[in-house]
Design a protein around this motif. Structure first.
Motif, PDB file in Angstrom:
ATOM      1  N   GLN A  50       0.831  -1.194   0.000  1.00  0.00           N
ATOM      2  CA  GLN A  50       0.000   0.000   0.000  1.00  0.00           C
ATOM      3  C   GLN A  50       0.872   1.253   0.000  1.00  0.00           C
ATOM      4  O   GLN A  50       1.776   1.399   0.813  1.00  0.00           O
ATOM      5  N   GLY A  52      -0.832   4.423  -0.608  1.00  0.00           N
ATOM      6  CA  GLY A  52      -1.790   5.498  -0.354  1.00  0.00           C
ATOM      7  C   GLY A  52      -3.180   4.895  -0.174  1.00  0.00           C
ATOM      8  O   GLY A  52      -3.326   3.679  -0.129  1.00  0.00           O
ATOM      9  N   LYS A  53      -4.192   5.758  -0.091  1.00  0.00           N
ATOM     10  CA  LYS A  53      -5.565   5.267   0.080  1.00  0.00           C
ATOM     11  C   LYS A  53      -5.990   4.512  -1.183  1.00  0.00           C
ATOM     12  O   LYS A  53      -6.066   5.086  -2.258  1.00  0.00           O
ATOM     13  N   ASP A  54      -6.218   3.218  -1.048  1.00  0.00           N
ATOM     14  CA  ASP A  54      -6.589   2.330  -2.149  1.00  0.00           C
ATOM     15  C   ASP A  54      -5.577   2.339  -3.286  1.00  0.00           C
ATOM     16  O   ASP A  54      -5.900   2.015  -4.431  1.00  0.00           O
ATOM     17  N   THR A  55      -4.342   2.734  -3.022  1.00  0.00           N
ATOM     18  CA  THR A  55      -3.288   2.768  -4.034  1.00  0.00           C
ATOM     19  C   THR A  55      -2.185   1.798  -3.619  1.00  0.00           C
ATOM     20  O   THR A  55      -1.772   1.778  -2.453  1.00  0.00           O
ATOM     21  N   TYR A  56      -1.732   1.001  -4.579  1.00  0.00           N
ATOM     22  CA  TYR A  56      -0.763  -0.062  -4.291  1.00  0.00           C
ATOM     23  C   TYR A  56       0.285  -0.125  -5.386  1.00  0.00           C
ATOM     24  O   TYR A  56       0.105   0.407  -6.474  1.00  0.00           O
ATOM     25  N   LYS A 116      -4.690   1.421  -8.518  1.00  0.00           N
ATOM     26  CA  LYS A 116      -5.722   1.716  -7.518  1.00  0.00           C
ATOM     27  C   LYS A 116      -6.771   0.630  -7.590  1.00  0.00           C
ATOM     28  O   LYS A 116      -7.035   0.081  -8.654  1.00  0.00           O
TER      29      LYS A 116
END
Length: 118
Positions: A50, A52-56, A116
């Motif tokens: 991960q 970021g928010k919902d980012t991988y 994402k």
């Protein structure tokens, strides 16, 4: 009937001790197993990390040597990302991706993607 006894083969070199041939085969088999395990360990990806928010992001180096292209490694990563997002009931949106082909005696094929789950 006489039971035949099995004699293990030996190699006798001039001026040296006899070498047990079967133990050489055992060592050869062990070496092949270790090399294969190391080869397969090189095929593993980092798994989704991960960022970021919902980012991988996922990165992978191929253990296939010259026989696997960077595009193939990248496609494997995208499939892994799709499965990861689907497990959470989402779909993959690719942000970026890069695949690098192998260079003989310098590097193996590798790839990295950022995505994402939406």
């Amino acid at each position: 009937m006489h039971a035949r006894s099995f004699r293990r083969p030996y190699i006798q070199s001039p001026g040296r001790k006899a070498i047990d041939v079967l133990s050489k085969d055992t060592m050869r088999t062990s070496l092949i197993f270790i090399v294969t395990a190391a080869f397969l360990a090189g095929c593993a990806s980092s798994g989704p990390v991960q960022t970021g928010k919902d980012t991988y992001m996922i990165a992978k180096t191929s253990g296939g040597g010259m026989f696997v292209s960077g595009a193939t490694v990248k496609a494997d990563l995208i499939q892994e990302g799709v499965a990861f997002c689907a497990k959470n009931g989402k779909t993959l949106e690719l942000i970026s991706g890069e695949g690098k082909n192998a260079i003989p005696f310098a590097r193996t094929s590798s790839a990295e993607i950022a995505f994402k789950c939406v």
